[in-house]
Enzyme design. Sequence first.
Site, PDB file in Angstrom:
ATOM      1  N   HIS A 232       0.277  -2.319   6.364  1.00  8.60           N
ATOM      2  CA  HIS A 232      -0.971  -1.588   6.594  1.00  8.60           C
ATOM      3  C   HIS A 232      -1.100  -1.331   8.092  1.00  8.60           C
ATOM      4  O   HIS A 232      -0.903  -2.252   8.895  1.00  8.60           O
ATOM      5  CB  HIS A 232      -2.159  -2.410   6.077  1.00  8.60           C
TER       6      HIS A 232
ATOM      7  N   GLY B   8       8.772   7.838   4.627  1.00  6.67           N
ATOM      8  CA  GLY B   8       9.793   6.806   4.435  1.00  6.67           C
ATOM      9  C   GLY B   8      10.326   6.174   5.703  1.00  6.67           C
ATOM     10  O   GLY B   8      11.380   5.521   5.673  1.00  6.67           O
TER      11      GLY B   8
ATOM     12  N   ARG C 186      -2.654   4.843 -14.606  1.00 10.97           N
ATOM     13  CA  ARG C 186      -2.043   3.826 -13.746  1.00 10.97           C
ATOM     14  C   ARG C 186      -1.194   2.863 -14.582  1.00 10.97           C
ATOM     15  O   ARG C 186      -0.070   2.522 -14.212  1.00 10.97           O
ATOM     16  CB  ARG C 186      -3.153   3.063 -13.008  1.00 10.97           C
TER      17      ARG C 186
ATOM     18  N   MET D  41       1.221   5.168  -1.479  1.00 17.46           N
ATOM     19  CA  MET D  41      -0.199   5.477  -1.401  1.00 17.46           C
ATOM     20  C   MET D  41      -0.821   5.466  -2.796  1.00 17.46           C
ATOM     21  O   MET D  41      -1.390   6.450  -3.268  1.00 17.46           O
ATOM     22  CB  MET D  41      -0.406   6.830  -0.710  1.00 17.46           C
ATOM     23  N   ARG D  42      -0.658   4.320  -3.458  1.00 21.37           N
ATOM     24  CA  ARG D  42      -1.189   4.205  -4.808  1.00 21.37           C
ATOM     25  C   ARG D  42      -1.554   2.748  -5.064  1.00 21.37           C
ATOM     26  O   ARG D  42      -0.768   1.844  -4.724  1.00 21.37           O
ATOM     27  CB  ARG D  42      -0.106   4.667  -5.790  1.00 21.37           C
TER      28      ARG D  42
ATOM     29  N   GLU E 237      -4.823  -8.904  -6.064  1.00 19.55           N
ATOM     30  CA  GLU E 237      -5.545  -7.938  -6.910  1.00 19.55           C
ATOM     31  C   GLU E 237      -6.576  -7.108  -6.134  1.00 19.55           C
ATOM     32  O   GLU E 237      -7.142  -6.165  -6.674  1.00 19.55           O
ATOM     33  CB  GLU E 237      -6.190  -8.634  -8.127  1.00 19.55           C
TER      34      GLU E 237
ATOM     35  N   ASN F 124       9.354   3.535   7.315  1.00 19.84           N
ATOM     36  CA  ASN F 124       9.473   2.075   7.198  1.00 19.84           C
ATOM     37  C   ASN F 124      10.675   1.684   6.342  1.00 19.84           C
ATOM     38  O   ASN F 124      11.375   0.724   6.654  1.00 19.84           O
ATOM     39  CB  ASN F 124       8.172   1.481   6.635  1.00 19.84           C
TER      40      ASN F 124
HETATM   41  C1  GAR Z   1       2.623   3.817   7.481  1.00 25.63           C
HETATM   42  O1  GAR Z   1       1.895   3.982   8.678  1.00 25.63           O
HETATM   43  C2  GAR Z   1       2.006   2.730   6.623  1.00 25.63           C
HETATM   44  O2  GAR Z   1       1.503   1.664   7.370  1.00 25.63           O
HETATM   45  C3  GAR Z   1       0.898   3.493   5.960  1.00 25.63           C
HETATM   46  O3  GAR Z   1       1.475   4.735   5.624  1.00 25.63           O
HETATM   47  C4  GAR Z   1       2.477   5.056   6.581  1.00 25.63           C
HETATM   48  C5  GAR Z   1       3.750   5.357   5.844  1.00 25.63           C
HETATM   49  O4  GAR Z   1       4.729   5.795   6.747  1.00 25.63           O
HETATM   50  N1  GAR Z   1       0.411   2.812   4.795  1.00 25.63           N
HETATM   51  C6  GAR Z   1      -0.864   2.776   4.462  1.00 25.63           C
HETATM   52  O5  GAR Z   1      -1.733   3.360   5.084  1.00 25.63           O
HETATM   53  C7  GAR Z   1      -1.172   1.987   3.211  1.00 25.63           C
HETATM   54  N2  GAR Z   1      -2.565   1.682   3.163  1.00 25.63           N
HETATM   55  P1  GAR Z   1       6.253   5.865   6.305  1.00 25.63           P
HETATM   56  O6  GAR Z   1       6.286   6.625   4.965  1.00 25.63           O
HETATM   57  O7  GAR Z   1       6.903   6.666   7.398  1.00 25.63           O
HETATM   58  O8  GAR Z   1       6.790   4.472   6.187  1.00 25.63           O
END
Ligand code: GAR
Length: 210
Positions: A118, A21, A74, A99-100, A151, A23
């Site tokens: 990303h 979390g 889903r 992550m889904r 999509e 971000n």
């Molecule tokens: C982040 O690095 C984000 O860019 C990545 O997961 C991490 C989550 O960190 N997302 C992906 O790889 C999606 N394809 P966080 O939970 O500390 O924000």
Amino acid sequence: MANQQTDRPPLRLGILLSGRGSNMIAIAKAIREGRLKGVEIAIVISNVANVCGLAVTRELDLPSAIFVSKGRSRAEHDADVIACLQEHKVDLVCLAGYMRLLSPAFVTAFPQRILNIHPALLPAFPGLDAQQQAWDYGVKVAGCTVHFVDEHLDHGPIVVQRTVPVLDTDDAHALADRILAEEHIAYSEAIARVASGEYEFQGRRYVKRG
Ligand code: GAR
């Protein structure tokens, strides 16, 4: 709080996460510290119970919900998440380490209203372990991308990208940490662009109106 620049009501964010979390925390801090104006967090949703990101929502006094996805289809799971977002009158969905994959129904429910972050410079290195992919490939510049969700996986129009150098002394973890620091800036920048109402789509390009 109304958007002081435009007098529009604040854009209501629904933040979706699956883990740490960081971000989400960066977005919440930017709002609280007045660096990200005209938006508010309506709800934080996790698809995994007991994750760090959820514990922090409670510390930050943010509304949160859990819809565990494991073992559910889903379509079924997404229907619950969509209903929750609609109930909280969310204008913009922000995937922050969610992550889904989203079902087509989810994308249709929020057309051009879902952002994802990303940890690579798309279209390079989509999918899982993007930082490791970049490091293994031997790129000299890496970074992160905030983009609209369509999509296809890691594919929609780009809102913001930020770059970092890849150092000879790096390993994949050091690189991921450097990228993450930029993610924390990029997501608020991207949300600010959407909230400003000053940007428009020109095909795939999301650009400031001329
Ligand atoms: C982040 O690095 C984000 O860019 C990545 O997961 C991490 C989550 O960190 N997302 C992906 O790889 C999606 N394809 P966080 O939970 O500390 O924000």
